[in-house]
Design a protein around this motif. Structure first.
Motif, mmCIF file in Angstrom:
data_model
loop_
_atom_site.group_PDB
_atom_site.id
_atom_site.type_symbol
_atom_site.label_atom_id
_atom_site.label_comp_id
_atom_site.label_asym_id
_atom_site.label_seq_id
_atom_site.Cartn_x
_atom_site.Cartn_y
_atom_site.Cartn_z
ATOM 1 N N GLY A 1 0.817 -1.219 0.000
ATOM 2 C CA GLY A 1 0.000 0.000 0.000
ATOM 3 C C GLY A 1 0.840 1.254 0.000
ATOM 4 N N GLY A 2 0.429 2.188 0.791
ATOM 5 C CA GLY A 2 1.144 3.458 0.870
ATOM 6 C C GLY A 2 0.518 4.299 1.953
ATOM 7 N N THR A 3 1.052 5.474 2.145
ATOM 8 C CA THR A 3 0.534 6.370 3.184
ATOM 9 C C THR A 3 0.335 7.765 2.606
ATOM 10 O OG1 THR A 3 1.665 5.139 4.922
ATOM 11 C CG2 THR A 3 0.987 7.388 5.439
ATOM 12 N N VAL A 4 -0.820 8.297 2.868
ATOM 13 C CA VAL A 4 -1.078 9.696 2.539
ATOM 14 C C VAL A 4 -1.090 10.472 3.848
ATOM 15 C CG1 VAL A 4 -2.733 11.341 1.603
ATOM 16 C CG2 VAL A 4 -2.438 9.111 0.497
ATOM 17 N N ARG A 5 -0.223 11.461 3.964
ATOM 18 C CA ARG A 5 -0.221 12.341 5.139
ATOM 19 C C ARG A 5 -0.876 13.647 4.717
ATOM 20 N NH1 ARG A 5 2.748 9.662 8.684
ATOM 21 N NH2 ARG A 5 4.294 8.205 7.847
ATOM 22 N N GLY A 6 -2.141 13.754 5.049
ATOM 23 C CA GLY A 6 -2.922 14.899 4.624
ATOM 24 C C GLY A 6 -4.373 14.512 4.580
ATOM 25 N N SER A 7 -4.969 14.544 3.400
ATOM 26 C CA SER A 7 -6.387 14.194 3.283
ATOM 27 C C SER A 7 -6.662 13.642 1.888
ATOM 28 C CB SER A 7 -7.245 15.426 3.542
ATOM 29 O OG SER A 7 -8.605 15.078 3.592
ATOM 30 N N VAL A 8 -7.647 12.741 1.829
ATOM 31 C CA VAL A 8 -8.008 12.094 0.567
ATOM 32 C C VAL A 8 -9.499 12.263 0.343
ATOM 33 C CG1 VAL A 8 -8.165 9.885 -0.659
ATOM 34 C CG2 VAL A 8 -6.153 10.380 0.757
ATOM 35 N N VAL A 9 -9.866 12.604 -0.891
ATOM 36 C CA VAL A 9 -11.267 12.582 -1.300
ATOM 37 C C VAL A 9 -11.346 11.665 -2.507
ATOM 38 C CG1 VAL A 9 -13.223 13.918 -2.173
ATOM 39 C CG2 VAL A 9 -11.687 14.925 -0.481
ATOM 40 N N ALA A 10 -12.140 10.610 -2.394
ATOM 41 C CA ALA A 10 -12.269 9.653 -3.500
ATOM 42 C C ALA A 10 -13.653 9.048 -3.445
ATOM 43 C CB ALA A 10 -11.213 8.557 -3.386
ATOM 44 N N SER A 11 -14.112 8.563 -4.583
ATOM 45 C CA SER A 11 -15.446 7.972 -4.602
ATOM 46 C C SER A 11 -15.487 6.704 -3.749
ATOM 47 C CB SER A 11 -15.835 7.663 -6.044
ATOM 48 O OG SER A 11 -17.128 7.133 -6.087
ATOM 49 N N ALA B 1 -2.938 3.864 6.084
ATOM 50 C CA ALA B 1 -3.068 4.276 4.685
ATOM 51 C C ALA B 1 -3.199 5.788 4.563
ATOM 52 C CB ALA B 1 -4.285 3.599 4.070
ATOM 53 N N VAL B 2 -3.946 6.397 5.477
ATOM 54 C CA VAL B 2 -4.106 7.860 5.467
ATOM 55 C C VAL B 2 -3.991 8.378 6.892
ATOM 56 C CG1 VAL B 2 -5.574 9.803 4.844
ATOM 57 C CG2 VAL B 2 -5.656 7.725 3.467
ATOM 58 N N VAL B 3 -3.114 9.312 7.106
ATOM 59 C CA VAL B 3 -2.978 9.987 8.402
ATOM 60 C C VAL B 3 -3.316 11.454 8.178
ATOM 61 C CG1 VAL B 3 -1.424 10.612 10.273
ATOM 62 C CG2 VAL B 3 -1.146 8.414 9.088
ATOM 63 N N TYR B 4 -4.338 11.925 8.882
ATOM 64 C CA TYR B 4 -4.746 13.310 8.650
ATOM 65 C C TYR B 4 -3.660 14.272 9.133
ATOM 66 C CZ TYR B 4 -7.313 17.635 8.516
ATOM 67 O OH TYR B 4 -7.694 18.921 8.223
ATOM 68 N N SER B 5 -3.381 15.268 8.295
ATOM 69 C CA SER B 5 -2.431 16.320 8.678
ATOM 70 C C SER B 5 -2.992 17.663 8.232
ATOM 71 C CB SER B 5 -1.060 16.080 8.038
ATOM 72 O OG SER B 5 -0.253 17.231 8.248
ATOM 73 N N SER B 6 -3.424 18.475 9.192
ATOM 74 C CA SER B 6 -3.978 19.792 8.850
ATOM 75 C C SER B 6 -2.903 20.680 8.229
ATOM 76 C CB SER B 6 -4.552 20.451 10.099
ATOM 77 O OG SER B 6 -3.546 20.615 11.087
ATOM 78 N N CYS B 7 -1.682 20.542 8.720
ATOM 79 C CA CYS B 7 -0.590 21.383 8.212
ATOM 80 C C CYS B 7 -0.316 21.055 6.741
ATOM 81 C CB CYS B 7 0.658 21.147 9.059
ATOM 82 S SG CYS B 7 2.035 22.211 8.623
ATOM 83 N N ALA B 8 -0.289 19.762 6.419
ATOM 84 C CA ALA B 8 -0.036 19.357 5.036
ATOM 85 C C ALA B 8 -1.176 19.787 4.126
ATOM 86 C CB ALA B 8 0.163 17.845 4.970
ATOM 87 N N VAL B 9 -2.406 19.687 4.635
ATOM 88 C CA VAL B 9 -3.569 20.072 3.820
ATOM 89 C C VAL B 9 -3.537 21.577 3.537
ATOM 90 C CG1 VAL B 9 -6.082 20.309 3.872
ATOM 91 C CG2 VAL B 9 -5.027 18.166 4.587
ATOM 92 N N LEU B 10 -3.265 22.354 4.579
ATOM 93 C CA LEU B 10 -3.241 23.815 4.392
ATOM 94 C C LEU B 10 -2.132 24.236 3.441
ATOM 95 C CD1 LEU B 10 -3.856 25.852 7.674
ATOM 96 C CD2 LEU B 10 -5.009 26.062 5.485
ATOM 97 N N ARG B 11 -0.942 23.695 3.667
ATOM 98 C CA ARG B 11 0.201 24.123 2.848
ATOM 99 C C ARG B 11 0.045 23.682 1.401
ATOM 100 N NH1 ARG B 11 5.611 24.176 6.589
ATOM 101 N NH2 ARG B 11 4.688 25.517 8.183
#
Lengths: 307, 281
Positions: free
Chosen positions: A253-263, A277-287
């Motif tokens: 798999g893989g890791t997304v540090r931020g946010s994902v929107v998918a169907s 698989a996904v770790v939420y990061s507000s800083c990464a999303v904002l930047r």
């Protein structure tokens, strides 16, 4: 007797009067000319300051302007105008707001004009906040999500303090609701990616026109996939991932540090995650969302002349 | 007996006297005419200069007020004889929120026409709520309750404004928020007790509207100031939100009937059409 006449005196008197009238007329004309010259200088510096303001906004450089910390300022150059000294200041007020100040001064030392304007970055909004927003997700993939806000390693970010929804499921959301990012729909998001993407910036915006497979790569920025995305081999993405179709996690798999929107979020056969698989990061999303944003004026706050 | 030549040198003949009288009369008439013409010209020039200066003053005041308005937020009422608006009096950036409802503005970035006046002024502050979206950003309006000297966290000289608004609104104000200070004013043509017409201003305060104060004039009676408002298609509009351009026809009037070279006696009128495009982004 002729020397006692008054004609000479009268003529002299008339000449003096005419001279006085001429002097008054000349003085009035001189005053008008001075007023006109000052008015012209004022209009020149006013136009130069307004032009520098427009030029600063139109020539916005996201790489340098969007990187300055809040509370600091830079002084970019401006195209000089004949006979006018120009200075520009770009001050960041917050994540999205900037105060622009342009000063034009007549090189003759007289007229000067300073304009200010507040502008706001029109970034990529990913709300409501969640590690993953999807219409559906299978249980294996859903178990590999974390909504606890974490900063990417080594990033200079404010301290995190909140936890968002790990999986926000919106099974009945229409396309116009689901693929809405602030005031942008999917079409305008892809158009924005075409407009700003393709550079070699540290935080990229990349648009995949169809399906995309990522395996063992590292990517930083906004990834927009106008198809399906497959992640494997320990791929790491820091930022925002927007996928029109499904996201499939395969192998390591893989890791997304931020946010994902998918169907859909799907775990493939043999998916053995080494990390969430996904770790939420507000800083990464904002930047990532603001790195390539361009400014727009604030409605209700037009430019103003500094008093 | 004296020589005949000596007698002739001491006297004037009738013809000489008549010639001298005619010449001097012509000269006196010419000087008088030029003096009168010069005096009329001087009066006319002074009246024309005064009218032009009045026009410049009226245009400068109206331009200064109108060019910084946001039509949707600041234009309150539109008429052909008057415009009512929230006139910008100061603008700056919040450097600190010292207590709920009290914002501190760094003086070096607080541009003020005059010190904020709690009796007359109100503010709008831009509030960013959720930092992850711009869609919930907006302005909050508040009254100015008090003004005092203060300092920013770095020690810079500052002005503190205590604002009156709903606590939930005030709680959203953060350092970095832009703020504008307004005064509700009305510019209109009006007639004074002596019958002269003027461009005047009055402002709203806690006690109601102030008396009209003259800004420029006298204006041409009844129609010396006419406002027009057009939208972005250059069509007339009466809706503040859609105003893209404000036009003002100003006619300064001097009732004295003054004549001058090539001009019959008539009142002096000078006119100017001011066009100000609103700067809303």
């Amino acid at each position: 007797m002729a020397r006692r006449g008054f004609v000479l005196a009268a003529v002299l008197y008339a000449l003096v009067l005419l001279a006085a009238l001429s002097a008054a007329g000349f003085f009035a004309a001189l005053q008008e000319a001075r007023i006109g010259r000052n008015r012209a200088a004022l209009l020149r510096v006013q136009a130069a300051a307004a032009s520098a303001m427009s030029e600063t906004i139109a020539g916005w450089d996201p790489l340098s302007f969007n990187a300055i910390p809040a509370g600091t300022a830079i002084a970019p150059g401006a195209t000089s105008a004949p006979g006018v000294a120009l200075s520009v200041e770009v001050r960041r007020l917050s994540d999205r707001l900037y105060l622009l100040r342009t000063t034009a001064r007549d090189s003759g030392g007289g007229a000067g004009r300073t304009l200010e304007q507040v502008v706001r970055l029109r970034g990529l909004d990913v709300v409501p906040r969640a590690a993953v927003r999807a219409r559906s997700a299978d249980s294996v993939a859903a178990a590999a999500l974390s909504g606890a806000d974490q900063n990417p390693a080594g990033w200079d970010c404010p301290a995190t303090h909140d936890t968002v929804t790990a999986l926000m499921a919106q099974p009945s959301a229409t396309d116009s609701v689901f693929y809405r990012f602030g005031d942008r729909d999917w079409a305008s998001v892809t158009a924005w990616a075409v407009a700003v993407g393709g550079g070699s910036d540290s935080i990229e915006v990349r648009l995949a026109a169809g399906d995309l497979m990522l395996s063992g790569v590292r990517y930083l920025g906004v990834l927009i996939v106008n198809g399906n995305l497959t992640m494997s081999g320990g791929t790491e993405v820091v930022g925002i991932v927007l996928v029109r179709g499904w996201v499939r996690l395969e192998g390591a798999g893989g890791t997304v540090r931020g946010s994902v929107v998918a169907s859909q979020l799907i775990a493939g056969q043999g998916y053995t995650p080494a990390a969430p698989a996904v770790v939420y990061s507000s800083c990464a999303v904002l930047r990532a969302g603001l790195a390539h944003a361009y400014p727009e004026g604030l409605v209700g706050f037009p430019p103003w002349s500094v008093f | 007996m004296r020589p005949r030549a000596v007698m002739r040198a001491r006297g004037l003949t009738l013809v000489e006297c008549l010639v001298a009288f005619v010449v001097s009369s012509v000269l006196v008439a010419a000087i008088d005419a030029s003096l009168v013409a010069g005096q009329r010209f001087a009066h006319l020039s002074a009246a024309a200069r005064s009218a032009r200066q009045n026009l410049r003053a009226a245009a400068a005041v109206l331009r200064g007020e109108l060019e910084s308005v946001s039509p949707a937020a600041d234009l309150v009422a539109l008429a052909d004889s008057a415009v009512r608006l929230r006139a910008l009096r100061a603008a700056g950036v919040v450097c600190a929120v010292s207590s709920p409802g009290t914002v501190v503005l760094d003086d070096s970035r607080f541009s003020q026409l005059r010190t904020a006046d709690p009796a007359r002024d109100s503010v709008r502050v831009f509030v960013e709520r959720d930092p992850f979206t711009a869609s919930d950003d907006g302005w909050i309006a508040a009254a100015v309750l008090a003004v005092r000297r203060a300092s920013c966290p770095g020690g810079a000289a500052a002005t503190a404004l205590t604002l009156g608004a709903a606590p939930s609104d005030l709680a959203g104000i953060a350092p970095g928020a832009p703020l504008r200070v307004f005064e509700l004013v009305e510019y209109r043509r009006y007639r004074d007790a002596a019958g002269a017409w003027w461009l005047g201003i009055r402002n709203a305060s806690s006690g109601g509207w102030s008396a009209m104060s003259p800004v420029a004039g006298p204006l041409r009676p009844a129609a010396g100031l006419v406002f027009r408002y057009v939208d972005h298609r250059l069509l007339p509009t009466g809706v503040p939100d859609s105003v893209a351009l404000v036009e003002a026809d100003i006619q300064i009037y001097d009732a004295r009937r003054l004549s001058g070279p090539g001009r019959h006696a008539a009142p002096v009128v000078d006119s100017f059409t001011l066009r100000v495009a609103t700067a809303e982004p």
